[in-house]
Design a protein around this motif. Structure first.
Motif, PDB file in Angstrom:
ATOM      1  N   ALA A 120     -60.026   3.277  -5.812  1.00 48.23           N
ATOM      2  CA  ALA A 120     -58.778   2.996  -6.528  1.00 48.23           C
ATOM      3  C   ALA A 120     -57.575   3.400  -5.678  1.00 48.23           C
ATOM      4  N   TYR A 121     -57.654   4.553  -5.034  1.00 51.17           N
ATOM      5  CA  TYR A 121     -56.557   5.007  -4.175  1.00 51.17           C
ATOM      6  C   TYR A 121     -56.342   4.013  -3.027  1.00 51.17           C
ATOM      7  N   GLY A 122     -57.437   3.576  -2.415  1.00 50.74           N
ATOM      8  CA  GLY A 122     -57.327   2.638  -1.296  1.00 50.74           C
ATOM      9  C   GLY A 122     -56.672   1.324  -1.678  1.00 50.74           C
ATOM     10  N   PHE A 123     -57.063   0.786  -2.816  1.00 53.39           N
ATOM     11  CA  PHE A 123     -56.482  -0.486  -3.251  1.00 53.39           C
ATOM     12  C   PHE A 123     -55.041  -0.327  -3.740  1.00 53.39           C
ATOM     13  N   LYS A 124     -54.773   0.738  -4.484  1.00 53.58           N
ATOM     14  CA  LYS A 124     -53.438   0.908  -5.088  1.00 53.58           C
ATOM     15  C   LYS A 124     -52.404   1.479  -4.128  1.00 53.58           C
ATOM     16  N   LEU A 128     -55.044  -1.760   0.590  1.00 55.91           N
ATOM     17  CA  LEU A 128     -56.210  -2.395   1.215  1.00 55.91           C
ATOM     18  C   LEU A 128     -56.612  -3.631   0.410  1.00 55.91           C
ATOM     19  N   GLU A 129     -57.062  -4.640   1.114  1.00 54.29           N
ATOM     20  CA  GLU A 129     -57.590  -5.849   0.484  1.00 54.29           C
ATOM     21  C   GLU A 129     -59.114  -5.835   0.514  1.00 54.29           C
ATOM     22  N   ARG A 130     -59.687  -5.191   1.543  1.00 55.67           N
ATOM     23  CA  ARG A 130     -61.132  -5.194   1.763  1.00 55.67           C
ATOM     24  C   ARG A 130     -61.568  -3.781   2.155  1.00 55.67           C
ATOM     25  N   ILE A 131     -62.631  -3.314   1.505  1.00 56.94           N
ATOM     26  CA  ILE A 131     -63.234  -2.033   1.863  1.00 56.94           C
ATOM     27  C   ILE A 131     -64.706  -2.300   2.166  1.00 56.94           C
ATOM     28  N   GLU A 132     -65.136  -1.833   3.329  1.00 55.35           N
ATOM     29  CA  GLU A 132     -66.506  -2.066   3.784  1.00 55.35           C
ATOM     30  C   GLU A 132     -67.321  -0.786   3.711  1.00 55.35           C
ATOM     31  N   ALA A 133     -68.630  -0.951   3.541  1.00 58.37           N
ATOM     32  CA  ALA A 133     -69.571   0.173   3.611  1.00 58.37           C
ATOM     33  C   ALA A 133     -70.734  -0.277   4.487  1.00 58.37           C
ATOM     34  N   ILE A 175     -66.183  -4.829  -0.723  1.00 58.50           N
ATOM     35  CA  ILE A 175     -65.547  -5.095  -2.003  1.00 58.50           C
ATOM     36  C   ILE A 175     -64.111  -5.504  -1.695  1.00 58.50           C
ATOM     37  N   LEU A 176     -63.640  -6.514  -2.404  1.00 59.96           N
ATOM     38  CA  LEU A 176     -62.257  -6.965  -2.257  1.00 59.96           C
ATOM     39  C   LEU A 176     -61.443  -6.415  -3.422  1.00 59.96           C
ATOM     40  N   LYS A 177     -60.144  -6.299  -3.196  1.00 59.14           N
ATOM     41  CA  LYS A 177     -59.254  -5.756  -4.232  1.00 59.14           C
ATOM     42  C   LYS A 177     -59.460  -6.476  -5.563  1.00 59.14           C
ATOM     43  N   GLY A 178     -59.569  -7.794  -5.536  1.00 57.44           N
ATOM     44  CA  GLY A 178     -59.732  -8.574  -6.764  1.00 57.44           C
ATOM     45  C   GLY A 178     -61.078  -8.387  -7.444  1.00 57.44           C
ATOM     46  N   ASP A 179     -62.056  -7.797  -6.724  1.00 54.41           N
ATOM     47  CA  ASP A 179     -63.385  -7.553  -7.293  1.00 54.41           C
ATOM     48  C   ASP A 179     -63.492  -6.188  -7.951  1.00 54.41           C
ATOM     49  N   PHE A 180     -62.516  -5.314  -7.683  1.00 52.71           N
ATOM     50  CA  PHE A 180     -62.608  -3.932  -8.146  1.00 52.71           C
ATOM     51  C   PHE A 180     -62.374  -3.893  -9.648  1.00 52.71           C
ATOM     52  N   PRO A 181     -63.383  -3.443 -10.414  1.00 50.56           N
ATOM     53  CA  PRO A 181     -63.327  -3.551 -11.880  1.00 50.56           C
ATOM     54  C   PRO A 181     -62.058  -3.012 -12.524  1.00 50.56           C
ATOM     55  N   LYS A 184     -58.959  -5.400 -12.151  1.00 48.73           N
ATOM     56  CA  LYS A 184     -59.044  -6.814 -12.542  1.00 48.73           C
ATOM     57  C   LYS A 184     -57.998  -7.202 -13.578  1.00 48.73           C
ATOM     58  N   HIS A 185     -57.596  -6.261 -14.428  1.00 49.47           N
ATOM     59  CA  HIS A 185     -56.676  -6.606 -15.494  1.00 49.47           C
ATOM     60  C   HIS A 185     -55.304  -5.978 -15.310  1.00 49.47           C
ATOM     61  N   THR A 186     -55.019  -5.494 -14.089  1.00 51.67           N
ATOM     62  CA  THR A 186     -53.704  -4.918 -13.829  1.00 51.67           C
ATOM     63  C   THR A 186     -53.027  -5.683 -12.727  1.00 51.67           C
ATOM     64  N   LYS A 187     -51.739  -5.645 -12.717  1.00 51.87           N
ATOM     65  CA  LYS A 187     -50.964  -6.331 -11.672  1.00 51.87           C
ATOM     66  C   LYS A 187     -50.535  -5.329 -10.627  1.00 51.87           C
TER      67      LYS A 187
END
Length: 187
Positions: A120-124, A128-133, A175-181, A184-187
């Motif tokens: 959440a910190y990475g996306f917000k 970040l748009e993409r996080i890899e593992a 995981i992409l930002k748009g995939d993060f549960p 998904k419902h926040t702007k």
């Protein structure tokens, strides 16, 4: 102006910056074969090796190539693991995530709680748009952990790293930002 290292708090955890005072706690789990076996590391044998790890955490923060939080329980200040980003590429809006947890805390949902907060910190906050593992094929518990959080396995990177005297295959998850549960419902 100096950047301030962010503190992340969850229901049970406080994720904070590392200090030299944490070396003893970190040695407890970094010297454990079961903890490091899928990290491409030999078990640490001295506090000097742990100080190298601490200095690496500090250097990736200072260089802007990553950020690594120590995982502690809120009511204790004992470091029981770490979680964070490395190989961060701002130009491409991506980073790799890594984590480990002391064996005494496995199976309690702690790694999951820390991972959720760091993602959440990475996306917000890091945009970040993409996080890899990158995960070894035999590390099924880590694969289940990232899959639970929405990561998809993209493929197998054959002989991707050379560690501990051998070539390692690694699964690439992302995981992409748009995939993060939780986003998904926040702007």
């Amino acid at each position: 102006m100096e950047r301030v290292f962010p503190l992340i708090e969850t229901e049970r955890l406080a994720l904070r910056n590392v200090s030299a005072n944490d070396a003893k706690d970190m040695f407890t789990y970094l010297s454990d074969q079961d903890v490091v076996q899928h990290m491409g590391l030999e078990p640490y044998k001295s506090s000097e090796e742990v100080m190298e790890e601490i200095n690496w955490y500090k250097s990736i923060w200072e260089n802007g190539t990553g950020i690594r939080w120590c995982i502690t329980l809120k009511d204790e200040d004992t470091v029981i693991g770490s979680c964070g980003f490395l190989n961060m590429q701002q130009k491409h809006y991506k980073a790799e995530i890594g984590y480990e947890l002391s064996r005494n805390y496995w199976g309690q949902g702690i790694a999951s709680e820390a991972l959720e907060a760091v993602l959440a910190y990475g996306f917000k906050h890091l945009n970040l748009e993409r996080i890899e593992a990158l995960i070894e094929p035999l590390n099924t518990s880590s694969q289940r952990l990232v899959e639970k959080h929405g990561f998809l396995r993209e493929g197998l990177l054959r002989h991707y790293e050379y560690t501990c005297g051998k070539f390692d295959d690694l699964y690439m998850y992302s995981i992409l930002k748009g995939d993060f549960p939780s986003l998904k419902h926040t702007k």
